[in-house]
Design a protein around this motif. Structure first.
Motif, PDB file in Angstrom:
ATOM      1  N   GLY A 161      12.373   2.389  -2.098  1.00  0.00           N
ATOM      2  CA  GLY A 161      11.870   3.423  -2.946  1.00  0.00           C
ATOM      3  C   GLY A 161      10.606   3.905  -2.754  1.00  0.00           C
ATOM      4  O   GLY A 161       9.645   3.318  -2.516  1.00  0.00           O
ATOM      5  N   GLY A 162      10.516   5.441  -2.976  1.00  0.00           N
ATOM      6  CA  GLY A 162       9.168   5.923  -2.859  1.00  0.00           C
ATOM      7  C   GLY A 162       8.669   6.185  -4.126  1.00  0.00           C
ATOM      8  O   GLY A 162       9.353   7.135  -4.880  1.00  0.00           O
ATOM      9  N   LEU A 163       7.574   5.689  -4.782  1.00  0.00           N
ATOM     10  CA  LEU A 163       7.185   5.851  -5.839  1.00  0.00           C
ATOM     11  C   LEU A 163       5.432   6.387  -6.063  1.00  0.00           C
ATOM     12  O   LEU A 163       4.918   6.487  -4.908  1.00  0.00           O
ATOM     13  CB  LEU A 163       7.398   4.501  -6.786  1.00  0.00           C
ATOM     14  CG  LEU A 163       8.716   4.079  -6.753  1.00  0.00           C
ATOM     15  CD1 LEU A 163       8.846   2.298  -7.021  1.00  0.00           C
ATOM     16  CD2 LEU A 163       9.782   4.663  -7.440  1.00  0.00           C
ATOM     17  N   VAL A 164       5.053   6.204  -7.187  1.00  0.00           N
ATOM     18  CA  VAL A 164       3.691   6.250  -7.698  1.00  0.00           C
ATOM     19  C   VAL A 164       3.017   5.101  -7.849  1.00  0.00           C
ATOM     20  O   VAL A 164       3.635   4.173  -8.449  1.00  0.00           O
ATOM     21  CB  VAL A 164       3.604   7.429  -8.565  1.00  0.00           C
ATOM     22  CG1 VAL A 164       4.062   6.848  -9.771  1.00  0.00           C
ATOM     23  CG2 VAL A 164       2.163   7.978  -8.733  1.00  0.00           C
ATOM     24  N   ALA A 165       1.846   4.976  -7.299  1.00  0.00           N
ATOM     25  CA  ALA A 165       0.987   3.800  -7.409  1.00  0.00           C
ATOM     26  C   ALA A 165       0.740   3.349  -8.833  1.00  0.00           C
ATOM     27  O   ALA A 165       0.612   4.522  -9.367  1.00  0.00           O
ATOM     28  CB  ALA A 165      -0.116   3.862  -6.576  1.00  0.00           C
ATOM     29  N   PRO A 166       0.547   2.446  -9.494  1.00  0.00           N
ATOM     30  CA  PRO A 166       0.362   2.103 -10.687  1.00  0.00           C
ATOM     31  C   PRO A 166      -0.886   2.991 -11.289  1.00  0.00           C
ATOM     32  O   PRO A 166      -0.966   3.402 -12.473  1.00  0.00           O
ATOM     33  CB  PRO A 166       0.012   0.465 -10.758  1.00  0.00           C
ATOM     34  CG  PRO A 166       0.850  -0.171  -9.692  1.00  0.00           C
ATOM     35  CD  PRO A 166       0.791   1.180  -8.542  1.00  0.00           C
ATOM     36  N   LEU A 182       0.696   0.310  -0.344  1.00  0.00           N
ATOM     37  CA  LEU A 182      -0.090   1.448  -1.362  1.00  0.00           C
ATOM     38  C   LEU A 182      -0.613   2.318  -0.543  1.00  0.00           C
ATOM     39  O   LEU A 182      -1.248   2.351   0.556  1.00  0.00           O
ATOM     40  CB  LEU A 182      -0.925   0.889  -2.266  1.00  0.00           C
ATOM     41  CG  LEU A 182      -0.466  -0.039  -3.157  1.00  0.00           C
ATOM     42  CD1 LEU A 182      -1.867  -0.880  -4.098  1.00  0.00           C
ATOM     43  CD2 LEU A 182       0.433   0.535  -4.205  1.00  0.00           C
ATOM     44  N   GLY A 183      -0.490   3.678  -0.871  1.00  0.00           N
ATOM     45  CA  GLY A 183      -1.358   4.762  -0.057  1.00  0.00           C
ATOM     46  C   GLY A 183      -2.587   4.781  -0.216  1.00  0.00           C
ATOM     47  O   GLY A 183      -3.296   4.186  -1.306  1.00  0.00           O
ATOM     48  N   GLU A 184      -3.185   5.787   0.220  1.00  0.00           N
ATOM     49  CA  GLU A 184      -4.922   5.866   0.173  1.00  0.00           C
ATOM     50  C   GLU A 184      -5.131   7.174  -0.655  1.00  0.00           C
ATOM     51  O   GLU A 184      -6.097   7.289  -1.364  1.00  0.00           O
ATOM     52  CB  GLU A 184      -5.558   6.255   1.495  1.00  0.00           C
ATOM     53  CG  GLU A 184      -5.490   4.839   2.421  1.00  0.00           C
ATOM     54  CD  GLU A 184      -5.878   5.010   3.758  1.00  0.00           C
ATOM     55  OE1 GLU A 184      -7.084   5.504   4.062  1.00  0.00           O
ATOM     56  OE2 GLU A 184      -5.355   4.602   4.765  1.00  0.00           O
ATOM     57  N   ASN A 185      -4.292   8.362  -0.365  1.00  0.00           N
ATOM     58  CA  ASN A 185      -4.652   9.761  -0.902  1.00  0.00           C
ATOM     59  C   ASN A 185      -3.213  10.473  -0.596  1.00  0.00           C
ATOM     60  O   ASN A 185      -2.371   9.896  -0.297  1.00  0.00           O
ATOM     61  CB  ASN A 185      -5.946  10.442  -0.699  1.00  0.00           C
ATOM     62  CG  ASN A 185      -5.848  10.217   0.698  1.00  0.00           C
ATOM     63  OD1 ASN A 185      -5.034  10.795   1.551  1.00  0.00           O
ATOM     64  ND2 ASN A 185      -7.162  10.040   1.370  1.00  0.00           N
ATOM     65  N   ALA A 221       1.392   6.162   1.512  1.00  0.00           N
ATOM     66  CA  ALA A 221       2.324   4.946   2.047  1.00  0.00           C
ATOM     67  C   ALA A 221       3.619   5.551   2.437  1.00  0.00           C
ATOM     68  O   ALA A 221       3.985   4.767   3.528  1.00  0.00           O
ATOM     69  CB  ALA A 221       2.634   3.987   0.637  1.00  0.00           C
ATOM     70  N   MET A 222       4.034   6.738   2.360  1.00  0.00           N
ATOM     71  CA  MET A 222       5.214   7.099   2.707  1.00  0.00           C
ATOM     72  C   MET A 222       5.036   7.576   4.182  1.00  0.00           C
ATOM     73  O   MET A 222       5.715   7.106   5.268  1.00  0.00           O
ATOM     74  CB  MET A 222       5.692   8.365   2.034  1.00  0.00           C
ATOM     75  CG  MET A 222       7.014   8.918   2.663  1.00  0.00           C
ATOM     76  SD  MET A 222       8.383   8.081   2.346  1.00  0.00           S
ATOM     77  CE  MET A 222       8.939   7.995   0.607  1.00  0.00           C
ATOM     78  N   SER A 223       3.853   8.218   4.539  1.00  0.00           N
ATOM     79  CA  SER A 223       3.583   8.541   5.712  1.00  0.00           C
ATOM     80  C   SER A 223       3.255   7.432   6.918  1.00  0.00           C
ATOM     81  O   SER A 223       3.486   7.325   8.002  1.00  0.00           O
ATOM     82  CB  SER A 223       2.522   9.541   5.887  1.00  0.00           C
ATOM     83  OG  SER A 223       1.305   9.004   5.565  1.00  0.00           O
ATOM     84  N   LYS A 224       2.537   6.303   6.027  1.00  0.00           N
ATOM     85  CA  LYS A 224       2.316   5.157   6.859  1.00  0.00           C
ATOM     86  C   LYS A 224       3.583   4.430   7.224  1.00  0.00           C
ATOM     87  O   LYS A 224       3.686   3.872   8.481  1.00  0.00           O
ATOM     88  CB  LYS A 224       1.188   4.294   5.938  1.00  0.00           C
ATOM     89  CG  LYS A 224       0.875   2.965   6.922  1.00  0.00           C
ATOM     90  CD  LYS A 224      -0.030   2.131   5.752  1.00  0.00           C
ATOM     91  CE  LYS A 224      -0.725   1.049   6.533  1.00  0.00           C
ATOM     92  NZ  LYS A 224      -1.843   0.519   5.651  1.00  0.00           N
ATOM     93  N   THR A 225       4.525   4.221   6.387  1.00  0.00           N
ATOM     94  CA  THR A 225       5.822   3.325   6.758  1.00  0.00           C
ATOM     95  C   THR A 225       6.606   4.107   7.456  1.00  0.00           C
ATOM     96  O   THR A 225       7.605   3.318   8.233  1.00  0.00           O
ATOM     97  CB  THR A 225       6.363   2.825   5.432  1.00  0.00           C
ATOM     98  OG1 THR A 225       6.348   3.955   4.308  1.00  0.00           O
ATOM     99  CG2 THR A 225       5.547   1.840   4.985  1.00  0.00           C
ATOM    100  N   VAL A 226       6.455   5.685   7.313  1.00  0.00           N
ATOM    101  CA  VAL A 226       7.524   6.387   8.383  1.00  0.00           C
ATOM    102  C   VAL A 226       6.783   6.590   9.656  1.00  0.00           C
ATOM    103  O   VAL A 226       7.422   6.324  10.715  1.00  0.00           O
ATOM    104  CB  VAL A 226       7.886   7.681   7.691  1.00  0.00           C
ATOM    105  CG1 VAL A 226       8.482   8.669   8.652  1.00  0.00           C
ATOM    106  CG2 VAL A 226       8.846   7.545   6.529  1.00  0.00           C
ATOM    107  N   GLY A 227       5.606   6.661   9.629  1.00  0.00           N
ATOM    108  CA  GLY A 227       4.843   7.230  10.798  1.00  0.00           C
ATOM    109  C   GLY A 227       4.531   5.944  12.012  1.00  0.00           C
ATOM    110  O   GLY A 227       4.838   6.341  13.089  1.00  0.00           O
TER     111      GLY A 227
END
Length: 457
Positions: free
Chosen positions: A159-164, A383-386, A391-397
């Motif tokens: 799942g691609g979600l929003v961080a807490p 978790l993403g940075e901004n 996190a999506m661009s990190k785990t895809v890219g």
């Protein structure tokens, strides 16, 4: 000699990909060329880098596209999936390796023989899902098999979600990837999977009411609905004898039940257009799907139609999207219901610059070893940075970037149109992803088989 990496398309999932290449550019003797339809949108950190060239590229301009491919050492396509084939044909013609994060299309499969004849690697499905899911699953499956075990159950969820800390709405969801794919999820046929040796099918109208639940330490409870075809990778993974095979999409608990309201109303339909959609208010759009009443308000009709009370959280979720606002207008001409719904949702669910997203992946492996049934559960949270470095661009890219360099350096060399399921491919990529904080936690748990109590009726 300088080696040129051509990246075609520089959308939302490319920030880490481009960063990786440029950080490696001096030591690996690389020059990065980025061809995009809108080069003006590419950040200065890339356009002004001495080892990077950014240029306008319309992939339908055949001469420009062929020139770009012919001058490259290797080609990465981050275009929408249906556009890869144009670039792929050029890569065959000019003898260039080719990498994408997308599912292999039938058109790409058809190039396999020519790709092998030229000794080229066409690596696909090397992003997140598909990608990290394949590699992490095969790492555990191969380990179990190498020990003499037999796989009985495999379930995989992403799942691609929003961080807490950025979870600020009642839906516990914001867009972290292509919104259109979210709106159209599950359409185009029944979801199919195998459960304890029996084939199961879930029609679209019931998909979001059949969810499985999972707990991730530190992050709480999640739910998952079935992907359209869980059996797609049965042969690739060598799971023809597995009794249970199930793949799904992760959301926070409550999302699927709420999304079902849009399915019931018909707002996710993409098969017809609304002729007078341009200038229509959100409220008028909602009213299109409700029965006529000379006295009842749109709100009252909606509650009657969906059988929800005013104090129901479902009603709060609808109000939160400004669905009954008469001042908000739809700028889309002759749009489908799904396109209009996407526009309305993007109005509320777009990440703000400082907000962070979150990727969650969860695998279950049930197996038999030495006459005993066992189970391994594994999960990954990133978790993403901004809004840019997600996190999506990190785990895809990052998997795309690592695979590209592995192929360019001759470490991955088995030719053909393929996905990353061999040890030669996944071992070094998973090892390097680990150094970037992309790793799985594994737990030995009692073997339960497929748990029917975890599926909502």
């Amino acid at each position: 000699m300088v080696r040129t990496i051509l990246v075609v398309g520089a959308g939302k999932s490319t920030s880490y990909l481009l960063d990786y290449f440029l950080k490696k550019s001096d030591e690996e003797n690389l020059h990065l060329k980025i061809g995009d339809l809108h080069p003006e949108n590419i950040p200065d950190e890339f356009t002004q880098h001495p080892n990077c060239t950014v240029f306008h590229l319309d992939i339908f301009n055949e001469s420009d596209r062929k020139k770009a491919v012919s001058e490259a050492s290797i080609v990465v396509s981050m275009l929408p999936a249906h556009l890869h084939i144009n670039v792929a044909h050029d890569c065959v013609e000019f003898g260039k390796h080719f990498i994408t994060a997308s599912y292999i299309s039938e058109e790409l499969k058809a190039l396999d023989e020519k790709v092998k004849e030229k000794g080229l690697v066409f690596m696909n499905e090397i992003g997140l899902d598909p990608g990290i899911d394949h590699m992490s699953a095969m790492e555990v499956i191969d380990r179990i098999r190498d020990a003499g075990g037999k796989i009985l159950l495999f379930e995989s969820f992403t799942g691609g979600l929003v961080a807490p800390e950025s979870d600020t709405n009642l839906w516990h969801y914001k867009f972290t990837w292509n919104p259109r794919n979210v709106v159209l999820a599950g359409q185009g046929g029944a979801a199919k999977f195998i459960q304890e040796g029996t084939y199961k099918y879930i029609p679209y109208q019931k998909l979001f009411r059949r969810t499985e639940f999972m707990e991730i330490e530190g992050y709480g409870t999640f739910e998952a609905y079935a992907n359209r075809d869980s059996l797609k990778y049965r042969e690739a993974y060598g799971l023809q004898d597995a009794l249970t095979l199930f793949r799904g999409t992760i959301r926070r608990v409550g999302f699927s039940k709420a999304w079902q309201m849009f399915v019931i109303l018909g707002m996710t339909d993409d098969s017809y257009t609304i002729e007078n959609s341009e200038g229509m208010s959100y409220r008028e759009f909602v009213n299109l799907f409700l029965p006529y009443s000379p006295t009842d308000s749109v709100e009252l009709k909606m509650r009657y139609y969906l059988k929800i009370d005013q104090d129901d959280i479902m009603w709060g979720k609808l109000l939160e999207l400004n669905l009954f606002d008469d001042s908000k207008k739809i700028p889309l001409k002759n749009a489908t219901p799904a396109q209009i719904l996407q526009y309305i949702l993007e109005d509320s669910w777009t990440l703000k610059e400082h907000e962070k997203d979150m990727i969650v992946m969860y695998h279950k492996f049930g197996y038999e070893l030495d006459g005993k049934k066992k189970q391994i559960d594994a999960n990954m949270v990133v978790l993403g940075e901004n809004r840019t470095y997600t996190a999506m661009s990190k785990t895809v890219g990052l998997p795309v970037a690592i695979a590209t360099l592995q192929i360019l350096n001759g470490k991955i060399k088995t030719p053909g149109v393929q996905i990353p399921i061999s040890k030669q491919v996944y071992k070094p990529i998973l090892a390097e992803l680990h150094t970037h904080g992309i790793e799985f936690k594994e737990y030995e748990v009692p073997y339960l088989g497929y748990n029917p109590d975890s599926v909502a009726s």
